[in-house]
Design a protein around this motif. Structure first.
Motif, mmCIF file in Angstrom:
data_model
loop_
_atom_site.group_PDB
_atom_site.id
_atom_site.type_symbol
_atom_site.label_atom_id
_atom_site.label_comp_id
_atom_site.label_asym_id
_atom_site.label_seq_id
_atom_site.Cartn_x
_atom_site.Cartn_y
_atom_site.Cartn_z
ATOM 1 N N THR A 91 0.836 -1.210 0.000
ATOM 2 C CA THR A 91 0.000 0.000 0.000
ATOM 3 C C THR A 91 0.863 1.248 0.000
ATOM 4 N N ALA A 92 1.950 1.231 0.782
ATOM 5 C CA ALA A 92 2.853 2.384 0.821
ATOM 6 C C ALA A 92 3.472 2.627 -0.557
ATOM 7 N N SER A 93 3.883 1.576 -1.230
ATOM 8 C CA SER A 93 4.472 1.731 -2.565
ATOM 9 C C SER A 93 3.452 2.296 -3.546
ATOM 10 N N GLY A 281 0.009 -0.091 8.227
ATOM 11 C CA GLY A 281 0.111 1.235 7.623
ATOM 12 C C GLY A 281 0.708 2.288 8.533
ATOM 13 N N ARG A 282 0.976 1.944 9.791
ATOM 14 C CA ARG A 282 1.519 2.933 10.733
ATOM 15 C C ARG A 282 2.943 2.562 11.119
ATOM 16 N N GLY A 283 3.740 3.577 11.326
ATOM 17 C CA GLY A 283 5.129 3.323 11.710
ATOM 18 C C GLY A 283 5.912 4.604 11.793
ATOM 19 N N PHE A 284 7.205 4.514 11.468
ATOM 20 C CA PHE A 284 8.106 5.659 11.542
ATOM 21 C C PHE A 284 8.633 6.005 10.152
ATOM 22 N N LEU A 285 8.751 7.308 9.911
ATOM 23 C CA LEU A 285 9.478 7.812 8.761
ATOM 24 C C LEU A 285 10.808 8.348 9.284
ATOM 25 N N VAL A 286 11.890 7.763 8.823
ATOM 26 C CA VAL A 286 13.231 8.195 9.219
ATOM 27 C C VAL A 286 13.804 8.984 8.052
ATOM 28 N N GLN A 287 14.041 10.259 8.312
ATOM 29 C CA GLN A 287 14.486 11.157 7.245
ATOM 30 C C GLN A 287 15.595 12.056 7.779
ATOM 31 N N GLY A 288 16.762 11.950 7.166
ATOM 32 C CA GLY A 288 17.879 12.783 7.594
ATOM 33 C C GLY A 288 18.252 12.590 9.045
#
Length: 302
Positions: A91-93, A281-288
């Protein structure tokens, strides 16, 4: 300095405290102080069309779980999507692909899918190339490698060695040369945005594509092509030559995370995270190097 917060009420009994709090609420209401709005809950299902994006935020694919604000899709780079089975990786893709189309604003996309098995994502419209069989994978990986400036090895035939005659030198065998990148193949094509999706990266273990795909991943990471690499936690570490190019990815999704998931691929720890606390569908977005809670929106054309 240490402080002790005083409890409302005549004593330390729980009933006294509850009575005092009810009386305080009645007094505040009588004085005309408005009751604060309740804290909204994070929805377990939301579509992209339901997300309200402020000016300047284009093509959201998720909401953050603190402010319920729109989270925009990235414009380029290597994007890692991980999680256990059933966590919402597909689903994320799909939501990211839909956001890329919206983000392009009319600019056509060159979309390529590479998968170790027949993929559900092949139903997404707009693919330029779908490689989810052994023959198509070999050809697509080879052509992408050449188009991105890499080289590929020519297949060699194994033959029995020749036995030299007495007094003649032993024949020397040479391996086939690696041809230079073809000048006729370009990815993406001029005027287009390139997007490559590599599904179930751990599933390539034993496929015979490991070395060629690892070389392609390194080229993709150095290119301007947007690349989604998706994989299941249980199989991510099975092929180290494929995992190595993914380490330290600047943009990564960890769906239904658990404290034991780190630090295999992520530089940010998921301390105290329990998988059972996160719906699909829930979790963490790790960015920078920063971590934020997110919930993935369903694509509009689901």
């Amino acid at each position: 300095n240490e402080i002790q917060v005083a409890l409302p009420g005549a004593g330390a009994d729980v009933d006294d405290t509850e009575t005092a709090l009810r009386e305080l609420a009645a007094t505040i209401t009588f004085d005309g102080i408005r009751r604060p709005d309740p804290v909204p809950t994070v929805p377990e299902t939301i579509t992209r069309t339901e997300i309200t994006a402020p000016p300047g935020v284009l093509a959201p694919f998720a909401i953050d779980t603190v402010h319920l604000a729109a989270v925009p899709a990235p414009k380029d780079g290597l994007l890692l999507v991980t999680g256990p089975a059933g966590s919402g990786r597909t689903t994320a893709s799909r939501s990211l692909l839909e956001a890329f189309t919206e983000q392009a604003g009319g600019t056509p996309l060159d979309l390529v899918l590479i998968s170790p098995r027949r993929s559900e994502l092949r139903n997404h419209t707009g693919w330029t190339d779908v490689a989810d069989t052994a023959d198509t994978r070999d050809d697509t990986i080879r052509r992408l490698t050449l188009a991105l400036g890499g080289t590929v090895k020519q297949p060699t035939l194994t033959a029995l060695p020749l036995i030299p005659l007495i007094g003649e030198p032993t024949p020397v065998t040479t391996s086939a040369p690696e041809p230079a990148a073809s000048q006729s193949e370009v990815f993406p094509r001029p005027g287009r945005r390139g997007v490559v999706v590599i599904e179930d990266i751990g599933g390539f273990d034993g496929s015979g594509n490991e070395q060629a795909l690892a070389a392609l991943l390194k080229l993709l990471r150095r290119s301007d092509v947007t690349t989604i690499v998706e994989g299941e936690n249980a199989t991510l570490s099975t092929v180290w030559e494929l995992v190595t190019p993914l380490r330290g990815a600047r943009w990564a999704l960890a769906l239904q995370p658990d404290a034991n998931d780190a630090p295999s691929l992520f530089t940010v720890a998921f301390t105290h995270a329990k998988r059972a606390d996160y719906p699909p569908g829930r979790g963490f977005l790790v960015q920078g190097g920063h971590r934020v809670g997110v919930h993935i929106a369903m694509p509009a054309n689901s």
